[in-house]
Structures are given as structure tokens and as C-alpha cells.
Design an enzyme around this catalytic site. Structure first.
Site, PDB file in Angstrom:
ATOM      1  N   SER A 127       7.215  50.572 -63.093  1.00  0.00           N
ATOM      2  CA  SER A 127       6.246  50.424 -64.175  1.00  0.00           C
ATOM      3  C   SER A 127       4.879  49.993 -63.641  1.00  0.00           C
ATOM      4  CB  SER A 127       6.749  49.422 -65.218  1.00  0.00           C
ATOM      5  OG  SER A 127       5.897  49.425 -66.336  1.00  0.00           O
ATOM      6  N   ALA A 131       2.189  50.564 -65.095  1.00  0.00           N
ATOM      7  CA  ALA A 131       1.413  50.088 -66.238  1.00  0.00           C
ATOM      8  C   ALA A 131       1.465  48.576 -66.357  1.00  0.00           C
ATOM      9  CB  ALA A 131       1.929  50.733 -67.527  1.00  0.00           C
ATOM     10  N   ASP A 132       2.591  47.971 -66.035  1.00  0.00           N
ATOM     11  CA  ASP A 132       2.707  46.518 -66.135  1.00  0.00           C
ATOM     12  C   ASP A 132       1.771  45.821 -65.153  1.00  0.00           C
ATOM     13  OD1 ASP A 132       4.653  45.998 -68.188  1.00  0.00           O
ATOM     14  OD2 ASP A 132       6.134  46.897 -66.877  1.00  0.00           O
ATOM     15  N   MET A 133       1.633  46.390 -63.957  1.00  0.00           N
ATOM     16  CA  MET A 133       0.721  45.790 -62.983  1.00  0.00           C
ATOM     17  C   MET A 133      -0.730  45.968 -63.423  1.00  0.00           C
ATOM     18  SD  MET A 133       2.818  44.548 -60.859  1.00  0.00           S
ATOM     19  CE  MET A 133       4.099  44.455 -62.104  1.00  0.00           C
TER      20      MET A 133
END
Length: 403
Positions: free
Chosen positions: A163, A165-167
């Protein structure tokens, strides 16, 4: 005397969960902020991401404190509001409606602490037709176009294997917190930060979005073609096995004529490097498939680490495609002490990723392991809110706080 950390004295009330929000608050906690997590203490909630002290949870929640407060209870909400009144910043990554439902939205919090900063890291922001959509990292990566742009050899959408996107959302959240804190330091005023993780991710799509918006061009998956500037060879090439590991690769990027000449010399000037097809960058780009085949045959005879050292010695951008086992013993990370040792409550120890930026005057640090859910109830409810033992026991008995 130990140096003060940059964010010492800043208190953050943390409602974030899963990964993106906890990444943001972890960055702030590593620099000295007191991060108080408000968490559910029921068994299902505590088992979602695995053991708390080690692994992913250990990485996400180090340097934080935890209070297990039941936000479905009015008294639980009241405890949270009292904590907000003594905090500098309240952060969540719920969908847009959750904090409003609890009376913990910015407008409500500003009435009890006028200079409060409220950061909402929702998936798609608080406005627009999709603001209440449910999202996770892979969902946002698909919406932002990354999944389509990262197609496999058959043209099937692939995307990241984790993911990203989480970072992207987490680092954007930490940056937003610092900007808002700096604004308050100058003006004395708090504010609401509406951070759309979707937009944080879309902003990283780069030239593809511009090409679509300005030129109306359909985007093809770039594969291993250079997206920053013309380059050839530019790709990932399989190297010879190392021990029982036959999944060794090297990434190579050659952009300029001078780099090409150094690359050819490093390889010993094999015949194909003087072929007229590869005389200029334009020709190398035009004939890149044939060029890649030559480079691949050379790489297949090489040890990946040795090939990297050879090419880097010639000033060529080259790097081994490291796997997890490689990273754990990587000499560069080891030399900089990246994997920080931490002691667990049973006196055993583990290692977790360290602080990636080194501030000379106010260095961050890993000073506590991740707390178990509710581990700091006594400190948070007792020392910060001034609740006596009897009152805390009453809250546990009523299910307002998990003991």
C-alpha cells in the site's frame, strides 16, 4: 545533557488507525511529540494487525501512548473531549462523517480550545460527490491511476504489491501537521486541515496526469522506460544466482553519451557497444529492445552486487533489486545504524526501522516500544485528566474504558 527534540512539548490526540494515519503520527512522535492514541480495547480490534510490540504494529506505534476509550459511550466521548482541550492537535483518518458524529469535528473542538489544530486524513476529503466513499490504500491507488499505469506483460492491471498510498498519505499528514503548527506559532490561531489521501497520491502521478489533461493522450504502462528523461539502457536485468537464490536482479539507468561511454568501458567494450545502432542516445532509444537483450546477456553472467560495484565505480546509476533479507544486512543501512535496537518488557530485544532524517541539533529517537492497547490508561486518565483510582475503576466497570 541530552538534546531536546524538535517537537518536545507538542501533544497530539491520535484517532488514526490501520497504516496511513499511524505513519503520520509516528513521524511526529519520533521527533518528540507526545502522541496519545485513542483506541478500542475489544479483542477483535486488537488482533487486526497482529502483535503490538513487534512487526508492523511495533513499527507504527513506537514512541506513542495508548488509552482504550469506548467512543460509543457518551462518557467516553467526554473523556476524549477533555483530552482534546489539553492537546495541540487532533488527528484522524476516518471517513468524513465519524468525528462529526462524536462532536469531535473542528468546529466543535474549537469551542473548547480555540487554537486547536484538527487534521482529518480521510480517503477522499470532506467535500465532493465521493467524500463518504470507503477506501483503503489499494482502492486509492486504483482511483489515482497507479494500478492501470503499472500493468504486467499482458497488459493486465497490476499496481503495487503493497500500500504505497498509506506512505504517501502518512508523510503528507506529518507535513500538514508541521505546517499548521508553524502557522499557529506565528499567528496563535488553529485551523482545520482537510487532507485527502486520494489527492496526496494523485499529486504523485507526475507527467501522466499533465499529458492527459493538456494533450488528451491515452497513457500506456511505462514498464521500465524512463519517465524522467530519455535513457537507454534503462531497466531491470536478471543476474546469476547467488547460492540457492536465483531471483537476483540489477537496475541500470544510462542517460547521457558520457555515461554510455563509461558504461561500455566498464563492461570491457564488447563488440555490440560500438554497433552503429547504439551510437547515439536517440538510436539507443530507438533500438532499446535489442540493446536490452545485449545488456541482459551480460547481466546474466554477473553477480548482482559485484555488477553494482563495477558500474557505480564508473559513475553509472545501478542498484541491486534488494529483497527483505538483503535489506536486513545491507552495509549502508548498518553503517548508519538504521535498524534501531529496542528492549521489550520481558528484557528481550528486537530491532525496528529507525528515524530516516538526522537533525544535528534536535535528533529524533526511538525511546519506547509500541504500547499495548490501553497500557497508558493510568497516566492519561489519572495524571493528565486528574481522575482518581475509584473513578477510573468506575469507568472500567461501565465499559467506558477498557481495563
Amino acid at each position: 545533557m541530552m538534546a531536546r527534540m524538535a517537537l518536545e512539548g507538542v501533544r497530539i490526540l491520535d484517532f488514526t488507525w490501520v497504516v496511513a494515519g499511524p505513519v503520520a503520527t509516528r513521524i511526529l512522535a519520533d521527533q518528540g511529540a507526545e502522541v496519545i492514541k485513542i483506541e478500542r480495547g475489544d479483542e477483535n480490534a486488537m488482533s487486526v494487525l497482529g502483535p503490538r510490540r513487534i512487526g508492523l504494529q511495533g513499527e507504527l506505534h513506537r514512541n506513542k501512548r495508548s488509552a482504550a476509550i469506548n467512543m460509543t459511550k457518551p462518557r467516553g466521548v467526554e473523556l476524549a473531549r477533555r483530552l482534546a482541550a489539553i492537546s495541540d492537535l487532533v488527528m484522524d483518518n476516518f471517513s468524513a462523517r465519524v468525528m462529526r458524529m462524536w462532536g469531535m469535528d473542528y468546529e466543535s473542538l474549537a469551542k473548547i480550545k480555540p487554537d486547536i489544530i484538527s487534521i482529518s486524513m480521510s480517503g477522499l476529503g470532506h467535500t465532493g460527490p465521493r467524500c463518504n466513499y470507503v477506501s483503503y490504500g489499494p482502492t486509492l491507488q486504483a482511483l489515482a491511476g497507479f494500478t492501470r499505469m503499472m500493468a504486467d506483460s499482458r497488459g493486465e492491471p497490476a499496481g503495487y504489491g503493497y500500500s504505497y498510498a498509506d506512505m504517501a498519505g502518512g508523510y503528507s499528514g506529518a507535513l500538514a501537521a508541521l505546517i499548521a503548527l508553524w502557522h499557529r506559532k506565528r499567528t496563535g490561531r488553529g485551523q482545520f486541515v482537510d487532507l485527502s489521501q486520494f489527492e496526496a497520491l494523485a499529486s504523485l502521478a507526475g507527467p501522466a496526469l499533465l499529458d492527459i489533461a493538456v494533450n488528451g493522450r491515452t497513457q500506456e504502462p511505462p514498464g521500465w522506460r524512463s519517465q524522467e528523461a530519455p535513457a537507454a539502457p534503462h531497466g531491470v536485468y536478471r543476474c546469476r544466482p547467488r547460492g540457492g537464490d536465483d531471483d537476483r536482479w540489477i537496475v541500470i539507468a544510462v542517460r547521457t553519451q558520457a555515461e554510455w561511454e563509461r558504461f561500455a568501458r566498464a563492461l570491457g567494450n564488447p563488440e555490440w557497444t560500438v554497433d552503429s545502432k547504439f551510437r547515439t542516445l536517440y538510436l539507443r532509444m530507438r533500438n532499446r529492445e535489442e540493446l536490452d537483450a545485449h545488456v541482459a546477456r551480460w547481466a546474466a553472467t554477473q553477480d548482482a552486487e559485484s555488477a553494482m560495484a563495477l558500474l557505480q565505480g564508473a559513475g553509472i546509476a545501478a542498484g541491486v533489486a534488494l529483497n527483505g533479507a538483503d535489506l536486513a544486512i545491507d552495509p549502508q543501512l548498518a553503517a548508519r545504524g538504521f535498524f534501531a535496537p529496542v528492549k521489550l518488557p520481558d528484557n528481550s530485544s528486537t530491532r525496528i526501522t529507525g528515524v530516516p532524517m538526522r537533525l544535528s541539533a534536535t535528533p529524533g529517537s526511538i525511546h519506547t516500544v509500541a504500547p499495548e492497547v490501553g497500557e497508558d490508561n493510568d497516566y492519561i486518565l489519572g495524571e493528565l485528566l486528574g481522575l482518581g483510582r475509584a473513578e477510573r475503576a468506575e469507568l472500567i466497570a461501565e465499559g467506558v474504558v477498557w481495563g
